[in-house]
Design a protein around this motif. Structure first.
Motif, short mmCIF file in Angstrom:
data_model
loop_
_atom_site.label_atom_id
_atom_site.label_comp_id
_atom_site.label_asym_id
_atom_site.label_seq_id
_atom_site.Cartn_x
_atom_site.Cartn_y
_atom_site.Cartn_z
N LEU A 1 52.33 42.95 30.11
CA LEU A 1 51.45 43.71 30.99
C LEU A 1 50.69 42.54 31.81
CD1 LEU A 1 50.80 46.23 32.80
CD2 LEU A 1 48.64 46.43 31.14
N ILE A 2 50.75 42.54 33.12
CA ILE A 2 50.21 41.51 33.83
C ILE A 2 49.21 42.41 35.02
CG2 ILE A 2 50.13 39.79 35.63
CD1 ILE A 2 52.82 38.70 34.62
N THR A 3 47.88 42.00 34.88
CA THR A 3 46.86 42.85 35.75
C THR A 3 46.07 42.11 36.98
OG1 THR A 3 46.68 44.39 33.76
CG2 THR A 3 45.11 44.46 35.68
N TYR A 4 46.36 42.68 38.27
CA TYR A 4 45.71 42.12 39.22
C TYR A 4 44.65 43.31 39.86
CZ TYR A 4 48.57 38.18 39.12
OH TYR A 4 49.13 36.79 38.66
N VAL B 1 42.41 39.35 42.77
CA VAL B 1 42.03 38.46 41.52
C VAL B 1 43.11 39.04 40.37
CG1 VAL B 1 39.82 37.90 42.46
CG2 VAL B 1 40.02 39.96 40.92
N ASP B 2 43.22 38.15 39.44
CA ASP B 2 43.80 38.62 38.06
C ASP B 2 42.69 38.97 37.25
OD1 ASP B 2 43.08 35.97 38.17
OD2 ASP B 2 44.52 35.25 36.88
N LEU B 3 42.77 40.04 36.45
CA LEU B 3 41.71 40.43 35.44
C LEU B 3 41.89 39.58 34.25
CD1 LEU B 3 42.06 44.45 35.80
CD2 LEU B 3 40.47 42.44 37.05
N VAL B 4 42.94 38.93 33.67
CA VAL B 4 42.92 37.86 32.62
C VAL B 4 43.30 36.63 33.31
CG1 VAL B 4 44.03 37.27 30.58
CG2 VAL B 4 43.68 39.80 31.00
N ASP B 5 42.41 35.70 33.14
CA ASP B 5 42.73 34.23 33.90
C ASP B 5 42.39 33.21 32.77
OD1 ASP B 5 43.06 32.58 35.71
OD2 ASP B 5 40.96 32.55 36.18
N PRO B 6 43.58 32.51 32.53
CA PRO B 6 44.72 32.38 33.26
C PRO B 6 45.79 33.29 32.82
CG PRO B 6 45.10 30.78 31.82
CD PRO B 6 43.49 31.25 31.53
#
Length: 301
Positions: free
Chosen positions: A271-274, A255-260
Motif C-alpha cells: 500500500l502506497i498512500t498520498y 504529499v506522500d504520507l510515508v517518505d520516502p
C-alpha cells in the motif's frame, strides 16, 4: 388714448401691462430713494381725465431703482382732493404682479389700501379704471412701502453614486435643496466656465438624473433673501462599477504520507498512500471544483 371695456366689475379689471405702457398719457415722474430702513416710492397723480365707464387710462409710471424684487404694500391718499367720484379704481402694476386700489375718490382726504403685495419689477405703472361719473379729478398720491428685511437662505447640492438602470444606462443624480422655499435659484452646468446649462432649480429645489462626469453649480438669492452658505461649487459622479468575473485562486498540493516511498518488488500489492489537498485562496467562492490525479501505469487505485 382711452380703451373701453365690457360690463364693469372689479374682478374683471385685468391690466395688460405691456399694452398699458404703450398708452400715451400725461405721465408724472416719481423717484425711488435708495434702500434704507424706510423704503417708499411716492407717485403724485395730477392728471385730470374723462373716460367711458370701465375704460382705462395710464396716469403715471415710475422707476423702482434699487428696489426691484422687493415685495411692497400699496396705498393711495387723497389729502389734496376734494371732489368725490365713486368707483374710480387705480391698478398699480409692476413686473408680473398688480394690485387694485378700489374707489380712490369715494371720499375726500381719505386713504385706500390694496389687498396683497406688489413684487417690484424695474418700473411701476398706475392705470385708472373709470367709474360711473366718467371723471377723475386727480389730487391723489400713490404710496408704495417696501419691507427691507433681508431673510437668510441656504442651498444644498448632494450628488448620488452612479447606478445602472433597468435599461442598462449608467446614471447618477443630484439632489438640490433650497431653504426657505423660493429663497434662491440654483443653476447646474456641465462646464467650468458655466456656459452649458443642464438644469435649473427653484422653489424648494428637486432632483435630476445625470450621466457620469463633473458638474458645476451657482446659486442666486431670491428677492428679499441673502445666501448664507456657498453660492457655487462642483461635484463629480464617477463611472458606474462594472461586474467582473469571479476571481478564484486554487492551490493543489500532493504529499506522500510515508517518505520516502519504498516499493518492494517482492510485495507488488504493498500500500502506497498520498494526500492531495486543494486550497482556494479566493477571494471568490470556487464551486464545482474537480481534481484529477493521474497515477503511473504501474499503480492501481
Amino acid at each position: 388714448m382711452i380703451t373701453t371695456m365690457g360690463p364693469r366689475t372689479l374682478r374683471q379689471r385685468l391690466l395688460v401691462v405691456g399694452a398699458a405702457l404703450a398708452v400715451m398719457a400725461s405721465l408724472v415722474a416719481a423717484s425711488a430713494p435708495a434702500a434704507m430702513a424706510s423704503i417708499d416710492i411716492s407717485i403724485p397723480i395730477e392728471t385730470r381725465a374723462h373716460g367711458l365707464v370701465g375704460s382705462q387710462q395710464l396716469l403715471a409710471t415710475a422707476d423702482t431703482g434699487d428696489l426691484e424684487g422687493q415685495q411692497c404694500s400699496v396705498s393711495a391718499t387723497s389729502e389734496n382732493q376734494v371732489s368725490i367720484h365713486p368707483d374710480n379704481d387705480l391698478i398699480v402694476a409692476s413686473g408680473s404682479t398688480s394690485v387694485v386700489l378700489e374707489d380712490v375718490e369715494g371720499e375726500s382726504q381719505g386713504t385706500v389700501h390694496a389687498d396683497g403685495l406688489l413684487t417690484l419689477g424695474s418700473t411701476v405703472a398706475v392705470t385708472l379704471v373709470f367709474g360711473p361719473d366718467q371723471v377723475f379729478s386727480a389730487g391723489i398720491v400713490v404710496n408704495i412701502d417696501c419691507d427691507d428685511e433681508i431673510l437668510p437662505a441656504e442651498v444644498t447640492v448632494e450628488p448620488s453614486a452612479c447606478v445602472v438602470n433597468e435599461q442598462g444606462v449608467s446614471l447618477g443624480s443630484v439632489d438640490v435643496g433650497i431653504t426657505p422655499d423660493s429663497g434662491a435659484t440654483v443653476t447646474l452646468y456641465s462646464d467650468a466656465a458655466m456656459e452649458n446649462e443642464v438644469g435649473t432649480f427653484t422653489g424648494a429645489g428637486g432632483s435630476q438624473d445625470l450621466s457620469p462626469g463633473t458638474y458645476y453649480w451657482s446659486a442666486v438669492a431670491g428677492p428679499g433673501y441673502e445666501l448664507t452658505g456657498d453660492t457655487s461649487g462642483s461635484f463629480t459622479i464617477d463611472d458606474c462599477p462594472t461586474e467582473e468575473d469571479p476571481v478564484t485562486d486554487l492551490e493543489i498540493t500532493k504529499v506522500d504520507l510515508v517518505d520516502p516511498v519504498v516499493v518492494d518488488s517482492d510485495n507488488p500489492t504493498a500500500l502506497i498512500t498520498y494526500e492531495v489537498t486543494v486550497t482556494n485562496n479566493g477571494p471568490e467562492l470556487a464551486e464545482n471544483v474537480v481534481v484529477t490525479d493521474t497515477l503511473p501505469a504501474t499503480l492501481t487505485y
